[in-house]
Write a protein that holds these residues in place. Structure first.
Motif, PDB file in Angstrom:
ATOM      1  N   GLY A   2      -7.344   5.541  -5.029  1.00  0.00           N
ATOM      2  CA  GLY A   2      -7.801   4.370  -4.296  1.00  0.00           C
ATOM      3  C   GLY A   2      -7.087   4.199  -2.961  1.00  0.00           C
ATOM      4  N   GLU A   3      -7.841   3.751  -1.975  1.00  0.00           N
ATOM      5  CA  GLU A   3      -7.324   3.586  -0.621  1.00  0.00           C
ATOM      6  C   GLU A   3      -6.170   2.589  -0.577  1.00  0.00           C
ATOM      7  N   GLY A   4      -6.323   1.458  -1.269  1.00  0.00           N
ATOM      8  CA  GLY A   4      -5.305   0.410  -1.236  1.00  0.00           C
ATOM      9  C   GLY A   4      -3.975   0.857  -1.786  1.00  0.00           C
ATOM     10  N   ARG A   5      -4.000   1.600  -2.872  1.00  0.00           N
ATOM     11  CA  ARG A   5      -2.755   2.036  -3.518  1.00  0.00           C
ATOM     12  C   ARG A   5      -1.959   2.965  -2.600  1.00  0.00           C
ATOM     13  N   VAL A   6      -2.655   3.879  -1.945  1.00  0.00           N
ATOM     14  CA  VAL A   6      -1.961   4.808  -1.050  1.00  0.00           C
ATOM     15  C   VAL A   6      -1.427   4.068   0.175  1.00  0.00           C
ATOM     16  N   LYS A   7      -2.196   3.133   0.703  1.00  0.00           N
ATOM     17  CA  LYS A   7      -1.731   2.361   1.859  1.00  0.00           C
ATOM     18  C   LYS A   7      -0.486   1.548   1.518  1.00  0.00           C
ATOM     19  N   LYS A   8      -0.450   0.975   0.320  1.00  0.00           N
ATOM     20  CA  LYS A   8       0.735   0.212  -0.098  1.00  0.00           C
ATOM     21  C   LYS A   8       1.955   1.113  -0.215  1.00  0.00           C
ATOM     22  N   ALA A   9       1.752   2.327  -0.737  1.00  0.00           N
ATOM     23  CA  ALA A   9       2.872   3.273  -0.874  1.00  0.00           C
ATOM     24  C   ALA A   9       3.394   3.672   0.499  1.00  0.00           C
ATOM     25  N   ALA A  28       3.135   1.858   3.294  1.00  0.00           N
ATOM     26  CA  ALA A  28       3.782   0.670   3.868  1.00  0.00           C
ATOM     27  C   ALA A  28       5.171   0.459   3.268  1.00  0.00           C
ATOM     28  N   LYS A  29       5.298   0.695   1.971  1.00  0.00           N
ATOM     29  CA  LYS A  29       6.596   0.524   1.295  1.00  0.00           C
ATOM     30  C   LYS A  29       7.622   1.507   1.852  1.00  0.00           C
ATOM     31  N   GLY A  56      12.258   2.649   5.614  1.00  0.00           N
ATOM     32  CA  GLY A  56      12.740   3.664   6.534  1.00  0.00           C
ATOM     33  C   GLY A  56      12.631   5.077   5.996  1.00  0.00           C
ATOM     34  N   LYS A  57      11.727   5.284   5.028  1.00  0.00           N
ATOM     35  CA  LYS A  57      11.566   6.612   4.414  1.00  0.00           C
ATOM     36  C   LYS A  57      10.365   7.333   5.019  1.00  0.00           C
TER      37      LYS A  57
END
Length: 485
Positions: free
Chosen positions: A197-204, A206-207, A212-213
């Motif tokens: 899913g697009e949202g899950r990858v975007k959250k990862a 952003a995190k 700073g990773k």
């Protein structure tokens, strides 16, 4: 770090197991988009003849065009070890792909996608058209209902396009193009989003940014299935490129052995079998999107047949049901005749068993034609008093949505429960169009739902008398902004 590229020669490259275990994709290279040939309205031919190259074997053609670069990573090593423990895996799964794989490769190339994308049905479903996951993803591309619907797949009690290999391929490729754009050209992120899913990858992402990773796929914290999904595709790609002696690469002819035929109207599978002489069970086996004895009343009415295009065009079945005679006139050319008949020149020549472009005045050629409705349907009703009552379409109204920051075609389509394909058509957009905040989109929504989606209206347009009359005839009153003078 070792960087490997796709093989350029047709000979197999023998490498050690240790060398194989040093691979991992980092940066994909998308091949240039190829020009498309003229569409074929009846016998639907591939957009580009991929068999016109020096490779006579489709798998060799594919492996020499794999474009992802590779570098070592433990998760890739794990997947390579698994494939090497199943050296005949691809040979076995290939048996299910035989009727479809040429068409899939052709579609991938025609859209300018990396050749690795053609391998996804092997990774997703082992190329099983009726595969179903615990998350209710269906078909060789494992499409869920929402994604399939929003990208234009048809589904009703007669037909499920997710189980139609070629129809689902079109939708999956459009979805992947969308994800590739949404993730700024990063194929690993796009592939991960296709799986989880697009949202899950975007959250990862952003995190990781906040901490700073690095945001490269290999540094993201994703579900276990997704973390292994991308390496599984990359490992298969790498094994094909390097062709180790202990991994069997299958063989397929580099030309279509099946043909796509658009009947052009609703048809019975049994009637098609009777007229074509093809076993009904074979038609069902090739076309697992059909759920009943006939195609859906609303379509599609496209069927894959176990015949090469030339054999189909020259068959008595096609000549009797899809063609009629045409007498060549002065100044006619094959191109002009084909264009007027809605055919390609290649199909016209095959239908008439011609090897050259020469024609003469007075010569009779066969060209395509429409079929008669009663020829394709069998009356299955037990009683004339037992008939299905089809729901009448709801009246629609134009609704205008102003794009807000953070919105995409996908999120807007989900908000209004409409297909992305419809959004594109209503607004003359393409799947690659980037929409900006402030842009006004038009949506055609059922009138009963209009109150749920009230937004600022556009300035009233000039009165269109034709639309006023149409509205009066259809709804008994003019539209609100179309009062007659």
């Amino acid at each position: 770090m070792v960087t490997l590229s796709g093989c350029k020669s047709s000979s197999s490259v023998q490498v050690s197991r240790q060398a194989i275990l040093s691979a991992l994709t980092q940066v994909p290279v998308v091949p240039a988009k190829q020009p498309e040939a003229s569409p074929e309205p009846k016998v639907i031919t591939p957009k580009k003849n991929i068999s016109s190259t020096h490779e006579d074997d489709l798998w060799q053609y594919v492996r020499h065009r794999l474009s992802f670069n590779t570098a070592s990573h433990p998760r890739l090593d794990k997947r390579i070890k698994w494939y090497l423990s199943q050296p005949n895996y691809l040979q076995v799964v290939n048996q299910r792909a035989v009727p479809y794989f040429y068409h899939v490769v052709n579609k991938v190339e025609s859209k300018g996608l990396p050749m690795e994308i053609a391998l996804l049905p092997f990774v997703e479903s082992d190329f099983r058209p009726k595969a179903k996951s615990t998350q209710n993803a269906v078909g060789v591309w494992q499409l869920v209902d929402a994604t399939a619907y929003h990208f234009g797949i048809k589904k009703d009690k007669w037909y499920d396009g997710r189980q139609d290999v070629l129809a689902s391929t079109d939708v999956a490729l459009e979805y992947l193009l969308y994800l590739h754009q949404r993730f700024n050209g990063d194929w690993l992120h796009a592939l991960a989003a296709y799986n989880s899913g697009e949202g899950r990858v975007k959250k990862a992402i952003a995190k990781n940014k906040k901490a700073g990773k690095p945001t490269h796929f290999w540094h993201l914290k994703l579900p276990k299935e997704t973390a292994e999904y991308v390496p599984k595709l990359l490992a298969l790609s790498h094994l094909l490129k390097t062709a180790p002696s202990d991994f069997t690469i299958p063989s397929l002819p580099n030309h279509a052995t099946t043909s796509v035929l658009d009947i052009g109207q609703q048809f019975d599978i049994g009637q098609l079998a009777k007229l074509s002489g093809i076993d009904k069970r074979e038609i069902y086996a090739l076309n697992q999107g059909f759920l009943k004895h006939r195609s859906s009343p609303s379509g599609p009415h496209v069927v894959l047949l176990p015949l090469p295009q030339k054999a189909l065009l020259q068959s008595a079945f096609f000549r009797d049901n899809f063609s009629h005679g045409y007498t060549v006139k002065a100044n006619d050319t094959l191109y002009r005749i084909a264009l007027n008949a809605g055919m390609s020149v290649t199909a016209l020549k095959a239908l008439n068993n011609k090897t050259s472009n020469l024609i003469r005045v007075g010569e009779t050629l066969r060209i395509s034609k429409n079929t008669a409705q009663q020829q394709w349907l069998i009356d299955h009703e037990i009683s004339p008093y037992i008939k299905e009552i089809e729901a009448k379409p709801l009246p629609q109204r134009a609704h205008h949505h102003t794009v807000k920051t953070g919105e995409s075609l996908w999120t807007i389509s989900r908000r209004y429960n409409v297909a992305v394909k419809d959004l594109l058509n209503w607004n003359s957009l393409t799947a690659q169009t980037l929409i900006k905040p402030g842009k006004v989109l038009t949506l055609l929504l059922p009138a009963v739902d209009m109150q749920q989606h009230q937004q600022e209206p556009l300035p009233p347009a000039p009165v269109n008398r034709v639309k006023v009359i149409q509205s009066l005839l259809r709804h008994g009153k003019p539209l609100a902004n179309e009062e007659p003078n």
